[in-house]
Each structure stands twice: as C-alpha cells, then as structure tokens.
Design an enzyme around this catalytic site. Structure first.
Site, PDB file in Angstrom:
ATOM      1  N   LYS A 171       0.812   4.302  -3.016  1.00 18.59           N
ATOM      2  CA  LYS A 171       0.470   5.435  -2.618  1.00 18.59           C
ATOM      3  C   LYS A 171       1.628   6.386  -2.876  1.00 18.59           C
ATOM      4  CE  LYS A 171      -3.807   4.965  -1.193  1.00 18.59           C
ATOM      5  NZ  LYS A 171      -4.864   5.145  -2.342  1.00 18.59           N
TER       6      LYS A 171
ATOM      7  N   TYR B 265       0.873  -1.281  -0.061  1.00 19.21           N
ATOM      8  CA  TYR B 265       0.033  -0.245   0.105  1.00 19.21           C
ATOM      9  C   TYR B 265       0.920   1.377  -0.114  1.00 19.21           C
ATOM     10  CZ  TYR B 265      -3.829   3.121   1.826  1.00 19.21           C
ATOM     11  OH  TYR B 265      -4.656   3.932   1.936  1.00 19.21           O
TER      12      TYR B 265
HETATM   13  N1  LIG Z   1      -9.651   5.755   5.258  1.00 21.67           N
HETATM   14  C1  LIG Z   1      -8.494   6.365   5.642  1.00 21.67           C
HETATM   15  O1  LIG Z   1      -8.197   6.574   6.637  1.00 21.67           O
HETATM   16  C2  LIG Z   1      -7.616   6.633   4.468  1.00 21.67           C
HETATM   17  C3  LIG Z   1      -6.323   7.042   4.549  1.00 21.67           C
HETATM   18  C4  LIG Z   1      -5.592   7.412   3.479  1.00 21.67           C
HETATM   19  C5  LIG Z   1      -5.949   7.297   2.074  1.00 21.67           C
HETATM   20  N2  LIG Z   1      -7.186   6.715   2.010  1.00 21.67           N
HETATM   21  C6  LIG Z   1      -7.352   6.187   0.609  1.00 21.67           C
HETATM   22  O2  LIG Z   1      -8.724   6.966   0.076  1.00 21.67           O
HETATM   23  C7  LIG Z   1      -9.473   5.922  -0.644  1.00 21.67           C
HETATM   24  C8  LIG Z   1     -10.657   5.797  -0.004  1.00 21.67           C
HETATM   25  O3  LIG Z   1     -10.766   5.229   1.032  1.00 21.67           O
HETATM   26  P1  LIG Z   1     -11.965   4.639   1.995  1.00 21.67           P
HETATM   27  O4  LIG Z   1     -11.269   4.701   3.526  1.00 21.67           O
HETATM   28  O5  LIG Z   1     -13.106   5.454   1.736  1.00 21.67           O
HETATM   29  O6  LIG Z   1     -11.901   3.069   1.857  1.00 21.67           O
HETATM   30  P2  LIG Z   1     -13.462   2.042   1.351  1.00 21.67           P
HETATM   31  O7  LIG Z   1     -12.841   0.706   1.715  1.00 21.67           O
HETATM   32  O8  LIG Z   1     -14.491   2.389   2.621  1.00 21.67           O
HETATM   33  O9  LIG Z   1     -13.680   2.164   0.188  1.00 21.67           O
HETATM   34  C9  LIG Z   1     -13.114   2.203  -0.909  1.00 21.67           C
HETATM   35  C10 LIG Z   1     -14.416   1.717  -2.085  1.00 21.67           C
HETATM   36  O10 LIG Z   1     -13.331   1.528  -3.069  1.00 21.67           O
HETATM   37  C11 LIG Z   1     -13.994   0.640  -4.004  1.00 21.67           C
HETATM   38  N3  LIG Z   1     -13.099  -0.393  -4.804  1.00 21.67           N
HETATM   39  C12 LIG Z   1     -12.232  -1.447  -4.399  1.00 21.67           C
HETATM   40  N4  LIG Z   1     -11.737  -1.963  -5.502  1.00 21.67           N
HETATM   41  C13 LIG Z   1     -12.332  -1.333  -6.683  1.00 21.67           C
HETATM   42  C14 LIG Z   1     -11.730  -1.684  -7.851  1.00 21.67           C
HETATM   43  N5  LIG Z   1     -11.119  -2.628  -8.406  1.00 21.67           N
HETATM   44  N6  LIG Z   1     -12.559  -0.946  -8.701  1.00 21.67           N
HETATM   45  C15 LIG Z   1     -13.695  -0.134  -8.449  1.00 21.67           C
HETATM   46  N7  LIG Z   1     -13.937   0.166  -7.028  1.00 21.67           N
HETATM   47  C16 LIG Z   1     -13.208  -0.397  -6.229  1.00 21.67           C
HETATM   48  C17 LIG Z   1     -14.634  -0.562  -2.752  1.00 21.67           C
HETATM   49  O11 LIG Z   1     -15.804  -1.335  -3.313  1.00 21.67           O
HETATM   50  C18 LIG Z   1     -15.133   0.856  -1.815  1.00 21.67           C
HETATM   51  O12 LIG Z   1     -16.549   1.119  -2.082  1.00 21.67           O
HETATM   52  C19 LIG Z   1      -8.640   4.634  -0.757  1.00 21.67           C
HETATM   53  O13 LIG Z   1      -7.664   5.007  -2.030  1.00 21.67           O
HETATM   54  C20 LIG Z   1      -7.840   4.805   0.369  1.00 21.67           C
HETATM   55  O14 LIG Z   1      -6.519   3.959  -0.027  1.00 21.67           O
HETATM   56  C21 LIG Z   1      -8.104   6.198   3.049  1.00 21.67           C
END
Ligand SMILES: NC(=O)c1ccc[n+]([C@@H]2O[C@H](COP(=O)([O-])OP(=O)(O)OC[C@H]3O[C@@H](n4cnc5c(N)ncnc54)[C@H](O)[C@@H]3O)[C@@H](O)[C@H]2O)c1
Length: 250
Positions: free
Chosen positions: A155, A151
């Site tokens: 990123k 990851y």
């Molecule tokens: N939550 C955090 O603390 C955090 C921190 C830093 C970065 N992020 C990044 O932010 C973004 C959103 O994270 P989140 O926390 O809302 O995650 P989440 O798991 O709640 O949502 C992610 C969504 O992406 C969809 N997804 C996964 N694989 C897919 C694919 N191959 N094609 C289409 N859709 C797909 C999933 O079905 C899900 O609805 C991600 O890129 C994550 O890495 C999150």
C-alpha cells in the site's frame, strides 16, 4: 461524464462493487473486473437493469495476458476505457517471523503488479484520448500496521506508484491519485475479525471509538471520494493520497 468508460477491479463486492455502482449512477459505462465471475456479472446486471451500460469480466489482475485481453474487450464492447480504479486486493496477514514468502508474493502481485499491469494497458487509451483518471486504493496501513508487513509495503508502494504516474501522465490530461481508506465495513474487515478471534461487532465498536467522526466507514464513503477524483472538474488534483478514515492519519 456521460461518454466515459470506467474499469473497476475487484468489483465483485465491497468497496469495488460500491464504486462501480456509483460511477454508473454518475453516468459512466462501467466494466467490472474480478476473480469472482458471478459477482461481477450480478453487479453489471444491476447497472444494466437501472438503465446504464456495464459488463462483468473474470480477470486475475496479476496475470498480464488476462489483463491485456480484458482491457481490449472493454474497449471493444463499451468504448475506450479512460477511467481506471485499481481496487482489487487481498490480505495475507501474519507477523514477520510467521509470514511465508508466498504470502508476501501474493500481496505484492495483486496490489502492485496488478495496478501496474492495469495502468499500463489503460494508459494507451488515456493518452490517445487526451483524458484519463486513475485512482489507486492504498490504505492507512501504508503508515505501518502490526501483522501487515506485506500489505503495508504494497500500500505504501502504491503511493509511490501513484505519484510517479501523475508526473509521467499529467501532460496527456491524465490525473492519478490514491485513496487511503481507514476501517471500512466489508468482507475484508470481517475476515480480519475472524483471524483476530473477536466478533465483528467488537472490532467495529473498538475501531469506531478511536475514529474522530465516531463511526467506521462504509464502501459508499470511498465511492463518493472516487466519484470526485474521476470527475471532469478534478483535473487539477493529481499525485495526491487522500486519507478517507474519519480523521487525520498522515
Ligand atoms: N475494507 C477496508 O477496511 C479497507 C481499508 C483500506 C484499504 N482497503 C483496500 O480497498 C480495496 C477493496 O477492499 P475491500 O474491503 O472491498 O475487499 P474485499 O475483500 O471485500 O474485495 C476485494 C475484491 O478483490 C477481488 N480480487 C482479489 N484478488 C484479485 C485478483 N488477483 N484479480 C481480480 N480481483 C481480485 C476479490 O475477489 C474481491 O472481490 C483493497 O485494495 C483493499 O486493500 C480496504
């Protein structure tokens, strides 16, 4: 932004869902893309019920055929997509010695291949229109995080991808930036608590204690930043990584 059309990937829940609702509130038509078809349909229905324009499409962002078909469908149903939020993401955390090659590949495919395929398909419309906004979801994990070799690499890779696209696409009126969130309350961080075998409340409280603004983030914190980056007025901000983490991170 009234005539603009945005695509948000991973929009069925969490950060992507909040970004989709926020861009719709800002007046954009929004295409919500996700593997979870019901989730994106519900999100699109909510926007339409509020008087906006939206569609929900089931798409695997790592699949070239599906991506190209979906972007063509968005153009046909909503108009030329010129705003893209590459947000879809997955975790396959493990210490290096326990990480499988397939867990490595899955994370690379969704984050890096997905952002590449989506950006390539959407830039055709952006360069033609002479306007575009791409926002890639990076993470504070890009700076290194135990158990996240895959990851963190993905990123950090997205940050190089962001800067390169900013250089290539700038002359077409397209800006490309990354948001690197810290701890945001979503299903993703809930899954992290489960894996760590601690309660979500303990994870939230422990994380908040180490964050300068003394709280964890909400999806709306990221949606607010995305709203700024895609706005007309942000046309001179490009190639940047904005850490939205309640304090300095880089
Ligand atoms: N939550 C955090 O603390 C955090 C921190 C830093 C970065 N992020 C990044 O932010 C973004 C959103 O994270 P989140 O926390 O809302 O995650 P989440 O798991 O709640 O949502 C992610 C969504 O992406 C969809 N997804 C996964 N694989 C897919 C694919 N191959 N094609 C289409 N859709 C797909 C999933 O079905 C899900 O609805 C991600 O890129 C994550 O890495 C999150």
């Amino acid at each position: 932004m009234a005539d603009r059309v945005a695509i948000v990937t991973g929009a069925a829940r969490g950060i992507g869902a909040a970004v989709a609702q926020r861009l719709a509130a800002d007046g954009l038509a929004v295409a919500l893309l996700d593997l979870d078809e019901q989730g994106v349909r519900d999100g699109a229905d909510k926007i339409v019920a509020g008087g906006g324009r939206a569609i929900g499409l089931k798409v695997d962002v790592a699949d070239e055929e599906q991506v190209n078909a979906a972007v063509a469908k968005v153009a046909e149903q909503l108009g030329a997509p010129t705003v893209l939020i590459n947000n879809a993401g997955v975790l396959r955390d493990n210490l290096l010695f326990k990480m499988s090659a397939s867990d490595w590949d899955t994370v690379m495919n969704v984050h890096l291949r997905g952002a590449f395929l989506m950006s390539k398909a959407v830039q055709a419309f952006q360069t033609k229109e002479g306007f575009g906004r791409i926002v890639n979801l990076s993470s504070t994990s890009a700076l290194g995080n135990r158990g996240q070799a895959n990851y963190a690499a993905a990123k950090a890779g997205l940050q190089g991808f962001t800067k390169t696209l900013a250089i290539e696409l700038g002359k077409f009126g397209v800006t490309v930036n990354a948001i690197a969130p810290g701890f945001i309350v979503t299903e993703m961080t809930k899954a992290t608590a489960e894996r760590m075998k601690i309660s979500f409340e303990d994870l939230v409280n422990g994380s908040a204690a180490a964050i300068p603004v003394a709280r964890v983030g909400q999806p709306e914190d990221i949606a607010h930043t995305a709203s700024f980056l895609v706005s007309e007025g942000a046309g001179f901000v490009s190639g940047q990584v904005i850490y939205v983490a309640g304090g300095p991170k880089d």
